[in-house]
Design an enzyme around this catalytic site. Structure first.
Site, PDB file in Angstrom:
ATOM      1  N   ASP A  15       0.845  -1.201   0.000  1.00 25.83           N
ATOM      2  CA  ASP A  15       0.000   0.000   0.000  1.00 25.83           C
ATOM      3  C   ASP A  15       0.884   1.257   0.000  1.00 25.83           C
ATOM      4  O   ASP A  15       2.024   1.217   0.495  1.00 25.83           O
ATOM      5  CB  ASP A  15      -0.885  -0.056   1.262  1.00 25.83           C
ATOM      6  CG  ASP A  15      -2.098   0.845   1.181  1.00 25.83           C
ATOM      7  OD1 ASP A  15      -2.499   1.218   0.071  1.00 25.83           O
ATOM      8  OD2 ASP A  15      -2.663   1.161   2.250  1.00 25.83           O
ATOM      9  N   HIS A  26     -10.286   4.183  -1.431  1.00 26.81           N
ATOM     10  CA  HIS A  26      -9.494   4.324  -0.199  1.00 26.81           C
ATOM     11  C   HIS A  26     -10.368   4.854   0.936  1.00 26.81           C
ATOM     12  O   HIS A  26     -11.457   5.368   0.714  1.00 26.81           O
ATOM     13  CB  HIS A  26      -8.302   5.258  -0.443  1.00 26.81           C
ATOM     14  CG  HIS A  26      -7.174   4.562  -1.140  1.00 26.81           C
ATOM     15  ND1 HIS A  26      -5.966   4.322  -0.548  1.00 26.81           N
ATOM     16  CD2 HIS A  26      -7.108   4.009  -2.368  1.00 26.81           C
ATOM     17  CE1 HIS A  26      -5.187   3.672  -1.382  1.00 26.81           C
ATOM     18  NE2 HIS A  26      -5.853   3.470  -2.505  1.00 26.81           N
ATOM     19  N   GLY A  27      -9.840   4.694   2.155  1.00 26.68           N
ATOM     20  CA  GLY A  27     -10.546   5.243   3.316  1.00 26.68           C
ATOM     21  C   GLY A  27     -11.876   4.557   3.568  1.00 26.68           C
ATOM     22  O   GLY A  27     -12.857   5.203   3.928  1.00 26.68           O
TER      23      GLY A  27
HETATM   24  P1  13P Z   1      -8.969   3.326   6.265  1.00 25.33           P
HETATM   25  O1  13P Z   1      -7.847   3.235   7.251  1.00 25.33           O
HETATM   26  O2  13P Z   1      -9.742   4.589   6.436  1.00 25.33           O
HETATM   27  O3  13P Z   1      -9.841   2.109   6.293  1.00 25.33           O
HETATM   28  O4  13P Z   1      -8.326   3.431   4.808  1.00 25.33           O
HETATM   29  C1  13P Z   1      -7.645   2.337   4.286  1.00 25.33           C
HETATM   30  C2  13P Z   1      -6.884   2.689   3.076  1.00 25.33           C
HETATM   31  O5  13P Z   1      -7.354   3.384   2.199  1.00 25.33           O
HETATM   32  C3  13P Z   1      -5.529   2.129   2.956  1.00 25.33           C
HETATM   33  O6  13P Z   1      -4.851   2.620   1.853  1.00 25.33           O
END
Ligand code: 13P
Length: 284
Positions: free
Chosen positions: A82, A206-207
Site C-alpha cells: 500500500d 481508499h478510506g
Molecule cells: P482506512 O484506514 O480509512 O480504512 O483506509 C484504508 C486505506 O485506504 C488504505 O490505503
C-alpha cells in the site's frame, strides 16, 4: 496455492460489479485471520501491507509469513504493498514476490509522478506484478476540511495518467480519507463513474473504514472493485485486546489474548467481505 495476480482478482470483480476487500494487516496474527476469513467465506481477498509494517517486520519475514500462510489457501489471494513512495522498497517487494504495489508519488508533480510510474509499471511487469496509481493523495480524517472533493485533478489528467503509465487500477480522491470519519463522508461518486467510463479500469476506494453500506454498494456498482480497509482492522485488533485484558485482570496468557484478537479480526474481515458482495466469489 492460489496466490494469483491482483489484476485477475480485480478484473472479475470489476466485470461482475462486486468489491474485493483489500485489508491492511499489521502482523502475522492479522494476516492469518484475514486469510482465514476469506477462506471461510470462499471469497477472493487482497492482503495489504503498509510501508511502516513492512519496514518494521522486514521484507523477507513479511513475505515468508505470506508464503507459508497461503500454502494451503484455496481461494484467490494477492499480496499488495500500500502507498509506497519509496522506489527501493517497491523494488525489494516486487523482487520478493508481492503481487502489486501502489506507487504513491502524490507529493510530486503529476508529470514526475507519471514519469516514475511508467518505470514502476515496467519493473512490476518484469515480475508479473500489477500497479495501482494515484495522483492526488489522501488526507487523514482528522485533517479534513470538508472541501476535499473539490481539490482534484481534471478527468483529462487522470485519463492521460492511466494511458501513459498503464496502471491496472487507479485510486482517485473523492472526498475520502484514511482514519475514523467524524461523520459519514460526502463523496463524489460521479467522479468514479466518469473515471471508469473514460479509462475502463477498476477504481480503488481508499478510506473505507466508516463509509455506510449504501456508499459501498453505490461505489462498487460504479466500478470500485478494490475496497481498502485499514483502520477497522486496527480497531478490531486493539479493542479486542483491550477488552480481553480488562475482562481478565491478572491473566497473562498471550495465546488466550491472541485467540480473542484473531476472532475479532476475522469477524471484521467477514463483515466487509459480505458487505462488498464477494462472499462465494472464489473461482480457484
Ligand atoms: P482506512 O484506514 O480509512 O480504512 O483506509 C484504508 C486505506 O485506504 C488504505 O490505503
Amino acid at each position: 496455492m492460489p496466490v494469483v495476480t491482483t489484476k485477475s482478482i480485480l478484473q472479475r470483480a470489476f466485470q461482475e460489479r462486486y468489491g474485493v476487500a483489500a485489508i491492511n494487516v499489521v502482523n502475522d496474527l492479522s494476516m492469518e485471520a484475514v486469510l482465514a476469513a476469506a477462506e471461510e467465506l470462499r471469497a477472493p481477498v487482497i492482503v495489504q501491507t503498509s510501508v511502516k509494517h513492512v519496514v518494521m517486520t522486514g521484507v523477507g519475514v513479511m513475505y515468508a509469513m505470506w508464503h507459508e500462510m497461503t500454502e494451503k489457501i484455496t481461494v484467490p489471494v494477492a499480496l499488495h504493498l500500500d502507498h509506497c513512495p519509496d522506489r527501493a522498497l517497491i523494488s525489494e517487494c516486487l523482487a520478493m514476490g508481492w503481487n502489486s504495489v501502489l506507487f504513491d508519488a502524490s507529493k510530486l508533480s503529476v508529470e514526475e509522478n507519471m514519469r516514475q510510474c511508467v518505470e514502476v509499471v515496467d519493473e512490476a511487469r518484469r515480475h508479473g506484478a500489477d500497479v495501482e496509481g494515484e495522483i492526488e493523495g489522501f488526507k487523514r480524517t482528522e485533517e479534513m476540511t470538508g472541501d476535499e472533493a473539490e481539490h482534484v485533478q481534471s478527468l483529462k489528467t487522470v485519463v492521460d495518467f492511466v494511458r501513459v503509465t498503464g496502471v491496472d487500477v487507479f485510486a482517485p480522491a473523492i472526498g475520502n480519507a484514511h482514519g475514523v470519519y467524524a461523520t459519514a463522508p460526502h463523496l463524489d461518486s460521479q467522479r468514479v463513474t466518469d473515471i471508469v467510463e473514460a479509462t475502463g479500469i477498476p477504481v480503488a476506494l481508499h478510506g473505507g473504514t466508516g463509509m455506510t453500506p449504501e456508499q459501498f454498494s453505490d461505489l462498487i456498482g460504479r466500478g470500485c472493485a478494490k475496497v481498502n480497509i485499514s483502520t477497522a482492522l486496527k480497531i478490531a485488533f486493539m479493542k479486542s485486546g483491550y477488552e480481553y485484558m480488562s475482562a481478565h485482570p491478572g491473566v497473562y496468557d498471550p495465546p488466550a489474548l491472541f485467540t480473542a484478537q484473531r476472532a475479532a479480526v476475522m469477524e471484521m474481515a467477514k463483515y466487509h467481505i459480505r458487505l462488498f458482495g464477494s462472499e462465494g466469489k472464489a473461482w480457484a
